[in-house]
Scaffold this active site. Sequence first.
Site, PDB file in Angstrom:
ATOM      1  N   SER A  25       0.846  -1.189   0.000  1.00 23.95           N
ATOM      2  CA  SER A  25       0.000   0.000   0.000  1.00 23.95           C
ATOM      3  C   SER A  25       0.879   1.235   0.000  1.00 23.95           C
ATOM      4  CB  SER A  25      -0.890   0.016   1.249  1.00 23.95           C
ATOM      5  OG  SER A  25      -1.582   1.244   1.346  1.00 23.95           O
ATOM      6  N   TYR A  38      -1.611  -0.689  10.149  1.00 17.36           N
ATOM      7  CA  TYR A  38      -1.728  -1.064   8.737  1.00 17.36           C
ATOM      8  C   TYR A  38      -0.492  -0.576   7.976  1.00 17.36           C
ATOM      9  CZ  TYR A  38      -3.630  -1.220   3.977  1.00 17.36           C
ATOM     10  OH  TYR A  38      -3.826  -1.462   2.648  1.00 17.36           O
ATOM     11  N   ALA A  39      -0.109   0.668   8.184  1.00 21.71           N
ATOM     12  CA  ALA A  39       1.058   1.225   7.501  1.00 21.71           C
ATOM     13  C   ALA A  39       2.324   0.457   7.873  1.00 21.71           C
ATOM     14  CB  ALA A  39       1.210   2.709   7.838  1.00 21.71           C
ATOM     15  N   LYS A  42       2.341  -2.929   6.052  1.00 23.01           N
ATOM     16  CA  LYS A  42       2.626  -2.784   4.628  1.00 23.01           C
ATOM     17  C   LYS A  42       4.084  -2.379   4.393  1.00 23.01           C
ATOM     18  CE  LYS A  42      -1.377  -4.024   3.063  1.00 23.01           C
ATOM     19  NZ  LYS A  42      -1.545  -5.180   2.193  1.00 23.01           N
ATOM     20  N   ILE A  71      -8.340   2.419  -3.352  1.00 26.11           N
ATOM     21  CA  ILE A  71      -9.015   1.626  -4.373  1.00 26.11           C
ATOM     22  C   ILE A  71     -10.428   1.358  -3.863  1.00 26.11           C
ATOM     23  CG2 ILE A  71      -8.944  -0.480  -5.759  1.00 26.11           C
ATOM     24  CD1 ILE A  71      -6.438   1.221  -6.141  1.00 26.11           C
TER      25      ILE A  71
END
Length: 131
Positions: A25, A38-39, A42, A71
């Site tokens: 991402s 999340y970051a 990724k 997205i």
Amino acid sequence: PVFLTQYALPQLEASEHASVINVASAAAYLFSGFQHMYAAAKAGLLAYTRSLSADLAGRGIRVNAIAPGTIDTDMVRNNTPEMQQAMAKASLLRRAAQPDEIVGLALYLASDASSFVTGHVLYVDGGWTAI
């Protein structure tokens, strides 16, 4: 991705056209107080992609990653409408991408057209990381 690659390694080694494509991402490159885990995950996947490309290159296996921006997926739609709009407006193109806007890059990375590409992260983020 780690376990999937390990599981598929015998088939990858047997292929003359082996390519691993990880989906990371653009969030791995940007700060955000509400999605730090999340970051971080990724960003770890990007480090894994680069390291694995070095490990598998000698076996003829290419490893790259795609780093999409916002997205229009179920994951994005699980946010509030206000958050969805903010996410879409974060890129230079000021919109969310459709899932099929990733397909061309994935096909390129899977094909022999990218036979000299390994260890790279390619962005499909509408200019989000350019800001």
